[in-house]
Design an enzyme around this catalytic site. Structure first.
Site, short mmCIF file in Angstrom:
data_model
loop_
_atom_site.label_atom_id
_atom_site.label_comp_id
_atom_site.label_asym_id
_atom_site.label_seq_id
_atom_site.Cartn_x
_atom_site.Cartn_y
_atom_site.Cartn_z
N GLY A 112 38.14 42.68 42.83
CA GLY A 112 39.05 42.31 42.38
C GLY A 112 40.21 43.18 42.18
O GLY A 112 39.99 44.24 42.33
N GLY A 113 40.22 43.28 40.25
CA GLY A 113 40.89 44.21 39.80
C GLY A 113 40.95 45.50 40.22
O GLY A 113 42.11 46.50 40.50
N GLY B 141 37.27 39.00 36.53
CA GLY B 141 38.53 39.12 35.71
C GLY B 141 38.05 39.15 34.47
O GLY B 141 39.25 39.49 33.26
N HIS C 33 37.88 30.30 47.43
CA HIS C 33 37.74 31.06 45.88
C HIS C 33 38.07 30.18 45.21
O HIS C 33 38.19 29.19 45.10
CB HIS C 33 38.54 32.20 45.24
CG HIS C 33 38.93 33.32 44.96
ND1 HIS C 33 39.04 32.95 43.29
CD2 HIS C 33 38.49 34.74 44.65
CE1 HIS C 33 38.89 33.82 42.33
NE2 HIS C 33 38.20 35.26 43.44
N GLU D 101 30.57 34.97 43.30
CA GLU D 101 31.27 34.70 42.35
C GLU D 101 31.31 34.21 41.12
O GLU D 101 31.54 32.79 41.15
CB GLU D 101 32.62 35.35 42.59
CG GLU D 101 32.77 36.00 43.72
CD GLU D 101 34.53 36.59 43.89
OE1 GLU D 101 34.50 37.19 43.81
OE2 GLU D 101 35.08 35.56 43.38
N SER E 222 34.10 40.83 37.68
CA SER E 222 34.33 42.50 37.43
C SER E 222 32.76 43.22 38.22
O SER E 222 32.79 44.54 37.16
CB SER E 222 33.27 41.92 35.85
OG SER E 222 34.26 40.81 35.42
N GLU F 19 39.25 30.71 42.46
CA GLU F 19 40.17 30.15 41.56
C GLU F 19 41.70 29.15 42.69
O GLU F 19 42.30 28.72 42.11
CB GLU F 19 41.78 31.17 41.81
CG GLU F 19 40.89 32.60 40.62
CD GLU F 19 41.00 34.00 40.41
OE1 GLU F 19 41.76 34.01 41.70
OE2 GLU F 19 40.62 34.45 40.06
N ASN G 143 40.01 42.39 47.09
CA ASN G 143 40.97 40.77 46.82
C ASN G 143 42.63 41.46 45.33
O ASN G 143 41.80 41.51 44.69
CB ASN G 143 40.24 39.84 46.19
CG ASN G 143 40.25 38.30 45.99
OD1 ASN G 143 42.17 38.72 46.20
ND2 ASN G 143 40.46 37.61 45.76
N TRP G 144 43.14 41.42 46.74
CA TRP G 144 44.53 41.68 45.75
C TRP G 144 45.07 40.30 44.59
O TRP G 144 45.36 40.95 44.10
CB TRP G 144 45.55 42.27 46.15
CG TRP G 144 45.66 43.95 46.19
CD1 TRP G 144 43.97 44.57 46.32
CD2 TRP G 144 46.12 45.24 46.81
NE1 TRP G 144 43.91 45.95 46.53
CE2 TRP G 144 45.77 45.91 46.57
CE3 TRP G 144 47.61 44.61 47.29
CZ2 TRP G 144 46.26 47.30 47.12
CZ3 TRP G 144 48.36 46.02 46.79
CH2 TRP G 144 47.21 47.15 47.25
N LYS G 145 44.42 39.46 45.06
CA LYS G 145 45.63 38.46 44.28
C LYS G 145 46.71 38.35 44.56
O LYS G 145 47.32 39.29 46.08
CB LYS G 145 44.60 38.32 43.39
CG LYS G 145 43.03 38.04 42.97
CD LYS G 145 42.60 38.11 42.29
CE LYS G 145 40.69 37.95 41.85
NZ LYS G 145 40.26 37.65 40.41
#
Ligand code: PGA
Length: 249
Positions: A233-234, A173, A97, A167, A212, A99, A11-13
């Site tokens: 993600g990251g 993150g 998600h 999640e 993470s 967010e 997930n590149w956001k």
């Protein structure tokens, strides 16, 4: 290992420019050469998605959306429907998600409508759930997760594939992750709830862990029963890290 298909999703956001498409191409090339028994998906920002599809169309790498609107089309400035994702060549769409739930106040009802829209378009929704730190500290993790499952999964999921992304919000993150026992406990509860809600298809629904996940912890997390993959993600932004996670599975 459960009976579900393995699934690793990046997930590149709101990250990545055209220059970063080379990371997506590197993942596509690598999984073509070292075939992965399951699906590998990258969900880039919408601005890169069509370019990513064009660059990966010959490879097993799949492209997904990060969100969608519940309606098929209409006057919804800035939104993208599931049908638009389908038309683009995407195969998965992340919905709910944390967010989106936090910054756009999306509740279970909205997530359920979006999930149904993704199924209606013939794609697979990756439905996200997870508790906040306050909820975990109050001992409410399992109750929160069960409520999100029953509230966010649409009726249509009984006859069409979905995936679940578990999640814990406090792990996203932050570099923090729950213990292996805590992840195992949450995933086995999610499996039981899915079986209750969906019958036999609940036992083949992939349940992804997210929060993470990185090359140094992926192997241990992905080895847990009922963890069928990861929502990354990251660590999905650089092909080297993402490929290490895929290889550790
Ligand atoms: P993270 O994000 O891997 O950067 O923690 C995961 C996610 O939000 O999907």
């Amino acid at each position: 290992m459960s009976n579900a298909k393995s699934l690793i999703v990046g997930n590149w956001k709101m990250n990545g420019l055209r220059a970063d498409l080379k990371e997506i191409e590197a993942v596509a090339d690598s999984i073509q050469q070292n075939s992965f028994n399951g699906d590998v998906v990258i969900c880039p920002p919408a601005t890169l998605a069509a370019l990513a599809v064009d660059k990966t169309v010959q490879s097993p790498l799949k492209i997904g959306g990060q969100d969608c609107h519940a309606k098929e089309a209409g006057a919804f400035t800035g939104d993208i429907s599931a049908e638009k994702w389908k038309d683009l060549g995407a195969e998965y769409v992340i919905v709910g998600h944390s967010e989106r739930r936090e910054y756009y106040r999306e509740d279970d009802k909205a997530v359920r409508a979006k999930s149904a829209a993704v199924i209606r378009a013939g794609l697979t929704p990756i439905i996200c759930i997870g508790e906040s730190l306050e909820e975990r500290r109050a001992g409410n993790t399992l109750a929160v997760v069960s409520e999100q499952i029953s509230g966010s999964i649409p009726e249509e999921a009984k006859s069409s594939p979905i995936a679940i992304g578990y999640e814990p919000i406090w792990a996203i993150g932050t570099g923090l992750t729950p213990s292996i026992e805590e992840i195992a406990e949450a995933h086995s509860l999610i499996r039981a709830e899915l079986e209750k809600l969906l019958g036999t298809s609940g036992s083949t629904t992939p349940i992804l862990y997210g929060g993470s996940m990185k090359p140094s912890n992926a192997k241990e997390i992905l080895a847990i029963d009922d963890v069928d993959g990861g929502l990354v993600g990251g660590a999905s932004l650089k092909s080297k890290d993402f490929l290490e996670i895929i290889a550790s599975f």
